[in-house]
Design a protein around this motif. Structure first.
Motif, PDB file in Angstrom:
ATOM      1  N   ALA A 146       0.855  -1.187   0.000  1.00  0.00           N
ATOM      2  CA  ALA A 146       0.000   0.000   0.000  1.00  0.00           C
ATOM      3  C   ALA A 146       0.892   1.238   0.000  1.00  0.00           C
ATOM      4  N   TYR A 147       0.632   2.154  -0.910  1.00  0.00           N
ATOM      5  CA  TYR A 147       1.433   3.380  -0.980  1.00  0.00           C
ATOM      6  C   TYR A 147       0.523   4.582  -1.230  1.00  0.00           C
ATOM      7  N   LEU A 148       1.060   5.758  -0.906  1.00  0.00           N
ATOM      8  CA  LEU A 148       0.305   6.999  -1.017  1.00  0.00           C
ATOM      9  C   LEU A 148       0.772   7.763  -2.245  1.00  0.00           C
ATOM     10  N   ASP A 149      -0.129   7.935  -3.211  1.00  0.00           N
ATOM     11  CA  ASP A 149       0.163   8.688  -4.423  1.00  0.00           C
ATOM     12  C   ASP A 149      -0.318  10.122  -4.213  1.00  0.00           C
ATOM     13  N   VAL A 150       0.595  11.096  -4.339  1.00  0.00           N
ATOM     14  CA  VAL A 150       0.295  12.491  -4.009  1.00  0.00           C
ATOM     15  C   VAL A 150       0.658  13.389  -5.180  1.00  0.00           C
ATOM     16  N   TRP A 151      -0.237  14.303  -5.550  1.00  0.00           N
ATOM     17  CA  TRP A 151       0.046  15.236  -6.634  1.00  0.00           C
ATOM     18  C   TRP A 151      -0.876  16.440  -6.531  1.00  0.00           C
ATOM     19  N   GLU A 152      -0.537  17.479  -7.287  1.00  0.00           N
ATOM     20  CA  GLU A 152      -1.315  18.716  -7.296  1.00  0.00           C
ATOM     21  C   GLU A 152      -2.306  18.719  -8.451  1.00  0.00           C
ATOM     22  N   ARG A 153      -3.505  19.191  -8.154  1.00  0.00           N
ATOM     23  CA  ARG A 153      -4.517  19.358  -9.182  1.00  0.00           C
ATOM     24  C   ARG A 153      -4.910  20.822  -9.255  1.00  0.00           C
ATOM     25  N   GLN A 154      -5.000  21.334 -10.458  1.00  0.00           N
ATOM     26  CA  GLN A 154      -5.425  22.720 -10.659  1.00  0.00           C
ATOM     27  C   GLN A 154      -6.943  22.821 -10.551  1.00  0.00           C
ATOM     28  N   ILE A 155      -7.410  23.825  -9.801  1.00  0.00           N
ATOM     29  CA  ILE A 155      -8.849  24.057  -9.643  1.00  0.00           C
ATOM     30  C   ILE A 155      -9.174  25.464 -10.145  1.00  0.00           C
ATOM     31  N   THR A 156     -10.032  25.537 -11.146  1.00  0.00           N
ATOM     32  CA  THR A 156     -10.524  26.819 -11.657  1.00  0.00           C
ATOM     33  C   THR A 156     -11.965  26.999 -11.174  1.00  0.00           C
ATOM     34  N   PRO A 157     -12.570  28.173 -11.400  1.00  0.00           N
ATOM     35  CA  PRO A 157     -13.984  28.340 -11.012  1.00  0.00           C
ATOM     36  C   PRO A 157     -14.911  27.317 -11.664  1.00  0.00           C
ATOM     37  N   ILE A 158     -14.496  26.719 -12.775  1.00  0.00           N
ATOM     38  CA  ILE A 158     -15.328  25.705 -13.422  1.00  0.00           C
ATOM     39  C   ILE A 158     -15.422  24.457 -12.557  1.00  0.00           C
ATOM     40  N   GLU A 159     -14.277  24.016 -12.001  1.00  0.00           N
ATOM     41  CA  GLU A 159     -14.283  22.812 -11.153  1.00  0.00           C
ATOM     42  C   GLU A 159     -14.749  23.101  -9.737  1.00  0.00           C
ATOM     43  N   ASP A 160     -14.686  24.369  -9.316  1.00  0.00           N
ATOM     44  CA  ASP A 160     -15.022  24.725  -7.942  1.00  0.00           C
ATOM     45  C   ASP A 160     -16.472  25.190  -7.866  1.00  0.00           C
ATOM     46  N   ARG A 161     -17.384  24.256  -8.044  1.00  0.00           N
ATOM     47  CA  ARG A 161     -18.813  24.568  -7.953  1.00  0.00           C
ATOM     48  C   ARG A 161     -19.439  23.639  -6.924  1.00  0.00           C
ATOM     49  N   ASP A 162     -19.658  24.170  -5.738  1.00  0.00           N
ATOM     50  CA  ASP A 162     -20.173  23.383  -4.626  1.00  0.00           C
ATOM     51  C   ASP A 162     -21.222  24.217  -3.905  1.00  0.00           C
ATOM     52  N   ASP A 163     -22.459  23.726  -3.887  1.00  0.00           N
ATOM     53  CA  ASP A 163     -23.561  24.475  -3.272  1.00  0.00           C
ATOM     54  C   ASP A 163     -23.427  24.559  -1.759  1.00  0.00           C
ATOM     55  N   PHE A 164     -22.596  23.711  -1.161  1.00  0.00           N
ATOM     56  CA  PHE A 164     -22.491  23.664   0.294  1.00  0.00           C
ATOM     57  C   PHE A 164     -21.277  24.437   0.817  1.00  0.00           C
ATOM     58  N   LYS A 165     -20.498  25.042  -0.080  1.00  0.00           N
ATOM     59  CA  LYS A 165     -19.312  25.771   0.347  1.00  0.00           C
ATOM     60  C   LYS A 165     -19.197  27.071  -0.431  1.00  0.00           C
ATOM     61  N   ILE A 166     -18.391  28.005   0.091  1.00  0.00           N
ATOM     62  CA  ILE A 166     -18.130  29.261  -0.614  1.00  0.00           C
ATOM     63  C   ILE A 166     -17.155  28.988  -1.753  1.00  0.00           C
ATOM     64  N   ASN A 167     -17.515  29.382  -2.958  1.00  0.00           N
ATOM     65  CA  ASN A 167     -16.699  29.106  -4.131  1.00  0.00           C
ATOM     66  C   ASN A 167     -15.753  30.267  -4.433  1.00  0.00           C
ATOM     67  N   ILE A 168     -14.751  29.996  -5.277  1.00  0.00           N
ATOM     68  CA  ILE A 168     -13.710  30.991  -5.517  1.00  0.00           C
ATOM     69  C   ILE A 168     -14.144  32.070  -6.518  1.00  0.00           C
ATOM     70  N   ARG A 169     -15.184  31.844  -7.293  1.00  0.00           N
ATOM     71  CA  ARG A 169     -15.626  32.869  -8.248  1.00  0.00           C
ATOM     72  C   ARG A 169     -16.352  33.996  -7.511  1.00  0.00           C
ATOM     73  N   GLU A 170     -15.957  35.216  -7.782  1.00  0.00           N
ATOM     74  CA  GLU A 170     -16.617  36.386  -7.203  1.00  0.00           C
ATOM     75  C   GLU A 170     -17.756  36.813  -8.125  1.00  0.00           C
ATOM     76  N   VAL A 171     -19.003  36.560  -7.696  1.00  0.00           N
ATOM     77  CA  VAL A 171     -20.162  36.822  -8.555  1.00  0.00           C
ATOM     78  C   VAL A 171     -20.328  38.306  -8.847  1.00  0.00           C
ATOM     79  N   ALA A 172     -19.800  39.178  -7.969  1.00  0.00           N
ATOM     80  CA  ALA A 172     -19.940  40.624  -8.187  1.00  0.00           C
ATOM     81  C   ALA A 172     -19.192  41.102  -9.424  1.00  0.00           C
ATOM     82  N   LEU A 173     -18.258  40.277  -9.934  1.00  0.00           N
ATOM     83  CA  LEU A 173     -17.488  40.657 -11.120  1.00  0.00           C
ATOM     84  C   LEU A 173     -18.217  40.301 -12.418  1.00  0.00           C
ATOM     85  N   GLY A 174     -19.385  39.706 -12.308  1.00  0.00           N
ATOM     86  CA  GLY A 174     -20.169  39.411 -13.502  1.00  0.00           C
ATOM     87  C   GLY A 174     -19.579  38.341 -14.391  1.00  0.00           C
TER      88      GLY A 174
END
Length: 439
Positions: A146-174
């Motif tokens: 058993a081994y731990l595979d670790v890497w970085e994933r890029q998250i843009t506002p497209i992938e960061d859409r979660d109704d239960f959390k605050i998302n990174i897109r600022e809606v005030a910017l239109g």
């Protein structure tokens, strides 16, 4: 290079070998994204190096060491920070799931991995359904590491859409885009050991010897690969101009704009002793993407997609003849085969595109954040057995060359290189090869 990092960057200026301590801003000066990103990389390298010097290649704190592979009720009884009711629930879960992963912190090569709760091995947060099913089939009574595979994933506002959390897109910017994020992904995986490998010997050796651990995993699981490329601007042998003070136009980068080109390995041949691979390239670091709203399959080779938008201008849009790749969360978190599809038609009123090609994509569920990624080339085939002297043109005079020495250097799908092209110099920003001094 590790991670994805497909943002719309000017360039990547971080170089560990320069030993820069920090980036200092000056008043009244132009500020670039590269300066901010380099400061982050400097700090991150120092923190991870410190953790690696303390913990070694891998390890965790005594009081909160996580990622223990739990396979027996006795291991659950030895967990100190659980009451009897919680232990009974875990024992019931163990009977149905067979293997659990302990909560806590663990460091891999200086990188902090956090698991907030005990989870089933088959229900890890960043495991795809395909990977879970494959693991269930593989667990057949053999001996596994058993081994731990670790890497970085890029998250843009497209992938960061979660109704239960605050998302990174600022809606005030239109809808305007801002900074993106980097997320740490961890996956506990299993590697079946050979019959003649003693598990205790392997366990002791992999904890202190990186080379031995990599030999146990095998080359196919090592990412990124060790292969390299060379980039240059075309310099023809003959220019047809006799005037020595005149620089011919075709000896320089001929693009009208500055770009950050990305060359990425798209496919590796699985045939034995076959040094075949393919690559694709993008002039915008493959950052041009289009969120998918709905999809319709006309037949096995024709797909219709309704997109959220078609880009902000003609340079970031889609046209007939372009090449795209279908991406979603399962694709990024797994090792799915890649397919490049061709844009046949674009309906700019309905935001629809018709694609042709051999698509193997599954149902594109909205919660999987599906999107189309534009590439500025089709697949370019490379035969490494032809040697290292073949140059592959991208555009506007830029060429790249692959290594042919595949015994010590190998490529993996997803390996990529960033090439900064600048109109001010008519050249690419690429480290020059050092020449040996003669005595």
């Amino acid at each position: 290079m590790q991670g994805e990092f497909r943002g719309d960057f000017t360039r990547d200026t971080y170089d560990k070998s320069k030993h820069f301590l920090r980036v200092l801003m000056q008043q009244g000066r132009v500020q670039l994204d590269a300066d901010f990103n380099e400061q982050t990389s400097i700090l991150l390298n120092r923190l991870q190096t410190l953790a690696k010097d303390i913990f070694g290649l891998q390890g965790g704190p005594e009081q909160n060491c996580g990622f223990e592979f739990i396979a027996t009720e006795e291991q659950i009884n030895n967990i100190n920070n659980l009451n009897e009711e919680e232990k009974q629930k875990l024992k019931q879960l163990l009977q149905s799931e067979k293997y659990l992963i302990g909560k806590g912190n663990y460091y891999v090569d200086g990188i902090l991995c956090e698991n907030e709760e005990i989870v089933s091995y088959f229900k890890q947060p960043d495991f795809t359904l395909e990977a879970r099913d494959t693991c269930k089939v593989q667990l057949n009574g053999a001996t596994y590491l058993a081994y731990l595979d670790v890497w970085e994933r890029q998250i843009t506002p497209i992938e960061d859409r979660d109704d239960f959390k605050i998302n990174i897109r600022e809606v005030a910017l239109g809808g305007a885009d801002t900074a993106i994020r980097s997320k740490l992904v961890w996956q506990v995986k299993l590697k079946q050991l050979k019959d003649n490998q003693d598990i205790e010997t392997v366990a002791k050796q992999v904890s202190k010897d990186r080379d031995y651990f990599q030999s146990v995993l095998g080359q196919e699981l090592l990412k990124p690969g060790k292969g390299e490329i060379i980039a240059r601007i075309t310099k023809p042998n003959s220019t047809g101009i006799n005037e020595p003070c005149v620089i011919p136009f075709n000896s320089k980068f001929r693009g009208a704009e500055n770009h950050l080109y990305r060359a990425e390995i798209f496919r590796i041949s699985t045939a034995k002793n076959n040094n075949q691979l393919s690559f694709v390239w993008s002039r915008e670091n493959s950052s041009i993407v289009f969120p998918i709203v709905t999809s319709t399959e006309k037949n096995s080779s024709v797909l219709v997609f309704k997109l959220e938008h078609l880009g902000k201008d003609k340079n970031s849009s889609l046209s007939a003849g372009d090449w795209v790749e279908i991406i979603n969360d399962d694709y990024i978190l797994g090792d799915s085969d890649r397919q490049l599809l061709k844009v046949e038609q674009v309906d700019r009123i309905e935001n629809q595109v018709i694609l042709s090609g051999d698509s193997k994509s599954n149902t594109l569920l909205p919660e999987k954040h599906p999107l189309l990624r534009r590439w500025d080339s089709k697949e370019v085939e490379v035969n490494l057995s032809e040697g290292s002297n073949k140059w592959f043109p991208l555009e506007d005079g830029i060429e790249i060359q692959f290594q042919a020495d595949t015994q010590n250097n190998f490529y993996q799908v997803g390996d990529y290189w960033l090439i900064s092209a600048r109109t001010a110099t008519g050249n690419v920003e690429w480290p020059k090869q050092k020449t040996k001094k003669e005595n």
